[in-house]
Motif scaffolding. Sequence first.
Motif, mmCIF file in Angstrom:
data_model
loop_
_atom_site.group_PDB
_atom_site.id
_atom_site.type_symbol
_atom_site.label_atom_id
_atom_site.label_comp_id
_atom_site.label_asym_id
_atom_site.label_seq_id
_atom_site.Cartn_x
_atom_site.Cartn_y
_atom_site.Cartn_z
ATOM 1 N N SER A 155 6.118 0.964 -8.288
ATOM 2 C CA SER A 155 4.752 1.410 -8.047
ATOM 3 C C SER A 155 3.761 0.541 -8.821
ATOM 4 O O SER A 155 2.733 0.114 -8.300
ATOM 5 N N ASP A 156 4.104 0.249 -10.074
ATOM 6 C CA ASP A 156 3.214 -0.586 -10.905
ATOM 7 C C ASP A 156 3.097 -2.010 -10.356
ATOM 8 O O ASP A 156 2.013 -2.582 -10.317
ATOM 9 N N HIS A 166 0.826 -1.212 0.000
ATOM 10 C CA HIS A 166 0.000 0.000 0.000
ATOM 11 C C HIS A 166 0.856 1.255 0.000
ATOM 12 O O HIS A 166 0.481 2.266 -0.599
ATOM 13 N N ILE A 191 -1.524 -5.731 -5.050
ATOM 14 C CA ILE A 191 -2.318 -5.431 -3.856
ATOM 15 C C ILE A 191 -3.562 -6.293 -3.727
ATOM 16 O O ILE A 191 -3.865 -6.819 -2.656
ATOM 17 N N GLN A 196 0.948 -1.988 -7.334
ATOM 18 C CA GLN A 196 -0.460 -1.815 -7.714
ATOM 19 C C GLN A 196 -1.065 -3.130 -8.179
ATOM 20 O O GLN A 196 -2.167 -3.500 -7.799
ATOM 21 N N LYS A 197 -0.281 -3.844 -8.995
ATOM 22 C CA LYS A 197 -0.779 -5.130 -9.523
ATOM 23 C C LYS A 197 -0.913 -6.186 -8.427
ATOM 24 O O LYS A 197 -1.717 -7.108 -8.550
ATOM 25 N N VAL A 256 3.019 1.713 -3.528
ATOM 26 C CA VAL A 256 2.291 2.289 -4.666
ATOM 27 C C VAL A 256 2.739 3.732 -4.916
ATOM 28 O O VAL A 256 2.765 4.193 -6.053
ATOM 29 N N ASP A 257 3.106 4.416 -3.843
ATOM 30 C CA ASP A 257 3.528 5.818 -3.984
ATOM 31 C C ASP A 257 5.019 5.978 -4.277
ATOM 32 O O ASP A 257 5.544 7.096 -4.234
#
Lengths: 312, 252
Positions: free
Chosen positions: B124-125, B113, B131, B128-129, B116-117
């Motif tokens: 980050s990608d 989490h 999570i 994201q994938k 992602v930032d």
Amino acid sequence: MNLRDNFQARIDRDEKIEPKDWMPDDYRKTLIRQISQHAHSEIVGMLPEGNWITRAPSLRRKAALLAKVQDEAGHGLYLYSAAETLGVDRATMLDDLHTGKAKYSSIFNYPTPTWADMGAIGWLVDGAAIMNQVPLCRTSYGPYARAMVRVCKEESFHQRQGFEILLTLCRGSEEQKAMAQDSLNRWWWPSLMMFGPNDADSKHTAQSMAWKIKRFTNDELRQKFVDATVPQAEILGLTIPDPDLKWNEEKGGYDFGEIDWTEFWNVVKGNGPCNRERLKARVDAHEKGAWVREAAMAYAEKRKKKQQQKVA
Amino acid sequence: MANPASLVKYVLYLGDNNLILSQRLGEWCGHGPVLEQDIAMTNIALDLLGQSRMYCQYAAELSGSNKTEDDIAFLRKEQEYNNLLLVEQPNGDWGQTLVRQFLFDSWHYYLLHALVDSKDQNLSDIAQKSIKEVTYHLKYSSEWMIRLGDGTDESHKRMQNALNELWRFSEEPLIMADYEKDLVESGIAVDISTIRESVQKKRQDIIREATLSIPEDEFMQTGGKEGKHTEHMGYILTEMQYMQRVYPGQEW
């Protein structure tokens, strides 16, 4: 018309028999035997391939193998569920497997010493299974037929995946090609045995055909398998280990050598190279998992009580 | 500007955790306590393997040579793997596997989490994938912690034993390695201090609900993140690397 004649008339009209329909006891028993044996084969069949998950040669192959073995577990689930519609529960079926009362496909009593075996199992074992299973999508018992539709879709994917593993080996180094040939040498005859005894010696075939549980005889399916597989071996550049194998123009199919039925019955009786190991692995998993299953039940029971108290 | 070597180490750290844990979970396939859980555990193994491939591909790209994901995954020496000590611990019984999973997920979830930032677009990608999958992992392992902790006397005892056995590895993900500190300044790595409380609270809540207790005064083992592993690691790699080592340089 009596119940039995009425039942046979429905079968003859190609109607599906559903769980609540009347059916002869021996139809029910035959199906329970066949479906549970099929489910057990999926579960025991996870073991020879499961061997190679931790040793798969690349990340891509590891992921594909994990997914494949997981598919087998899924097939086991659908099939146990289909058998349960006939009034037998999973725990009883598993007990029958663990005590040796129920059988599973003998093919899984052969070892997987090399990576090429992951290819050969997909190509030959899943290939032979598909020959058996595609007609089962039209089998007379509805829940079994529907389970088989899903199973067959995945099996044909596995078969292509196995072939592709071998194709990669056959296009690779001499060492890799030799590994593929060695694997074919070991798996060819056991794969032909998967179709069961010759028709003349098969005690269940005639009745199962009349009930449309089976649609083709053992020998018919075996012939179809050989005819489909020989050209694939040619694409791979591998030699099928049968000096008697040759094209028969007249019958439009291949003639092939005599199967070693002594070996077949020996493995069925429990004397194959891995019978003991496979059964022990299943029994161990079941026994070591007993506390988990008991705890899950106990927890569910506690939750139920708590909720009842809340309501009261 | 962060040291480029730090980024490589961090990517390997994240990827190796997933790779080695997936390797361990793969050992269960076909041997689970009940068919449904065999399938669920294999799902988690597959998710983690998929995630580790993304990190391995990124690490290959960063290496600046023509290395592949498989070179990264299979052809390093033991000290070059940066995974946590936790993930290399043996499966033990089903309870120990679940405690290990929960201790991992309860950190992994919050880490992603925050990741992602990251100012690094690739990380980050990947976060994201991942999570969605890891959200499910945490839910699964939390539920089973509670179910088995609060199940029977035997299951409670087994879970407490497993927690006692593995707790000493629980702090390592919350202690930053030098390469993490280096990357925090440039906004690439997650600053662990920002997620530490969430991780600890999650662990406390679930362990309490499971009627288990956190071992007190446990000495915390570390080193995996810097390539200093327990004795288990060599055996894992021996098995995992077998084909690549015996048949070098071949296509599979």
